[in-house]
Write a protein that holds these residues in place. Structure first.
Motif, PDB file in Angstrom:
ATOM      1  N   GLN A 117      -0.237  76.721  26.090  1.00  0.00           N
ATOM      2  CA  GLN A 117      -0.545  77.717  25.113  1.00  0.00           C
ATOM      3  C   GLN A 117      -0.665  77.384  23.811  1.00  0.00           C
ATOM      4  OE1 GLN A 117       1.374  81.345  26.239  1.00  0.00           O
ATOM      5  NE2 GLN A 117       0.093  81.706  28.276  1.00  0.00           N
ATOM      6  N   GLY A 118      -1.912  77.443  23.140  1.00  0.00           N
ATOM      7  CA  GLY A 118      -1.923  77.178  21.662  1.00  0.00           C
ATOM      8  C   GLY A 118      -3.184  78.120  21.107  1.00  0.00           C
ATOM      9  N   ASN A 119      -3.299  78.266  19.866  1.00  0.00           N
ATOM     10  CA  ASN A 119      -4.030  79.061  19.114  1.00  0.00           C
ATOM     11  C   ASN A 119      -4.945  78.509  18.225  1.00  0.00           C
ATOM     12  OD1 ASN A 119      -2.238  78.711  17.361  1.00  0.00           O
ATOM     13  ND2 ASN A 119      -2.079  81.046  16.585  1.00  0.00           N
ATOM     14  N   THR A 120      -5.094  77.126  18.178  1.00  0.00           N
ATOM     15  CA  THR A 120      -6.033  76.584  17.290  1.00  0.00           C
ATOM     16  C   THR A 120      -7.055  75.445  18.075  1.00  0.00           C
ATOM     17  OG1 THR A 120      -4.471  76.152  15.395  1.00  0.00           O
ATOM     18  CG2 THR A 120      -6.228  74.450  15.413  1.00  0.00           C
ATOM     19  N   LEU A 121      -8.315  75.821  17.849  1.00  0.00           N
ATOM     20  CA  LEU A 121      -9.661  75.041  18.605  1.00  0.00           C
ATOM     21  C   LEU A 121      -9.909  74.134  17.835  1.00  0.00           C
ATOM     22  CD1 LEU A 121     -11.217  74.988  21.409  1.00  0.00           C
ATOM     23  CD2 LEU A 121     -12.837  76.375  20.204  1.00  0.00           C
ATOM     24  N   THR A 122     -10.201  73.143  18.193  1.00  0.00           N
ATOM     25  CA  THR A 122     -10.858  71.984  17.564  1.00  0.00           C
ATOM     26  C   THR A 122     -11.954  71.461  18.200  1.00  0.00           C
ATOM     27  OG1 THR A 122      -8.709  71.210  16.477  1.00  0.00           O
ATOM     28  CG2 THR A 122     -10.406  69.633  16.445  1.00  0.00           C
TER      29      THR A 122
END
Length: 359
Positions: A281-286
């Motif tokens: 789970q993470g909250n930065t999209l690249t």
């Protein structure tokens, strides 16, 4: 130097098998973990469903067309994480050198092991038995002297398989491998290799280092070593997973309009599936793009909540693409990744993320 003893353990249809274990009415039937919706994605499929061609990361609508009797079950990530922790506790009975790749697979270095068992295959056999007896699940295991070969061995006789690649037989075994079986060889790389008359391990071994690096970049050196049974990567228990991503290299360069309408939705579906399988789970999209001249650009956006569903990922991916200063240039590669892990959710012991270079 002592020959290493590496085991790769891979749970069989992990999420789906847990659902069949916990719901007897699902046993022997084709099931998929996910949502039967227009934007739904299959997170996992039972072996009964796989016989119809249903696969993880497949759009739910496509899966239902392939298998009209497919049963969808809700994703119970908390349960899968709990079972994964139980499996890891079994691994740690034998060694503390355990490197999880996702919730359902891990490498173990048992060169020196707690019970002092001389043969790694005996440890693998005991681990499989304990998983079956205590958790009522099956696992496949591969045994060899490095991670590359142990991973291949675990896939060789799935499900419920156990296979050993002995150092004395490794060269012969690798020679017969189709090129698609090598780590890091996705669809596009396999096509490029076939265009160079490389279809198996023997033909890969015939190419020198300079040739492979010239055609495939840095990973060409990895292919050179793998073809010779060389993989010096250690089993690393405590590396923190930083991101989950996917990318695709296109046979024909893509326009921005094609990226927005076709390629980004497909990449977003693939990414959502990988996130579900890994539990990350993470909250930065690249967004990553590569132009025909191999120049790369990337753009990122961070949001307050974790990115797990295609409904959250795709709009952000389109925003990043629309904001990208690319002019009229086309793209030879597009990639998406989620990073900035929320360690209170992720557990902090994941790695091996962009190994699968293409799909």
């Amino acid at each position: 130097m002592k020959q290493r003893k590496i085991i790769h353990v891979d749970m069989d249809a992990f999420y789906a098998s847990i659902e069949q274990r916990d719901h007897p009415e699902y046993r022997g039937k084709p099931i998929a973990v996910g949502r039967p919706e227009m934007r739904g994605v299959v997170a996992a499929a039972s072996y009964e469903a796989r016989r119809f061609g249903v696969r993880s990361a497949m759009p739910s609508m496509k899966a239902m067309k392939l298998c009209p009797k497919l049963i969808f079950t809700s994703n119970r990530m908390d349960v899968y994480k709990s079972v994964s922790a139980q499996i890891r506790s079994i691994f740690h009975r034998y060694t503390d050198l355990v490197e999880p790749l996702s919730l359902d697979e891990a490498f173990l270095d048992v060169t020196e092991n707690k019970p002092g068992i001389p043969l790694a295959v005996d440890i693998a056999r005991r681990i499989k038995r304990e998983i079956r007896q205590e958790l009522h699940l099956t696992a496949s295991a591969g045994v060899s002297y490095n991670k590359f070969l142990a991973k291949i061995a675990s896939d060789y006789r799935k499900p419920d398989g156990l296979f050993t690649i002995h150092p004395s037989r490794a060269e012969e075994f690798i020679a017969r491998l189709p090129i698609e079986a090598f780590w890091g060889v996705g669809h596009a790389t396999a096509e490029r290799m076939r265009a160079l008359s490389i279809t198996n391990g023997t033909q890969l071994r015939e190419r020198d280092m300079e040739f492979l690096v010239r055609h495939f970049g840095k990973i060409g050196g990895v292919f050179y070593n793998f073809a010779r049974g060389i993989d010096e990567r250690p089993v690393e228990p405590f590396r923190i997973r930083k991101s989950v991503g996917c990318e695709e290299t296109y046979r024909e360069d893509a326009t921005k309009a094609q990226a927005l309408e076709t390629h980004l939705p497909l990449l977003s579906e693939e990414l959502a599936g990988r996130l579900a399988r890994s539990g990350f789970q993470g909250n930065t999209l690249t967004l990553k793009v590569k132009f025909p001249d191999f120049v790369q650009k990337s753009r990122s956006i961070t949001v307050p909540d974790c990115l797990t569903e295609i409904e959250d990922i795709l709009p952000l991916a389109r925003t990043l693409m629309e904001d990208l200063d690319s002019g009229d240039r086309t793209f030879r590669l597009l990639g998406l990744s989620v990073s900035h892990p929320r360690e209170e959710h992720s557990g902090g012991i994941w790695e091996q993320l962009w190994l699968d270079l293409e799909y």
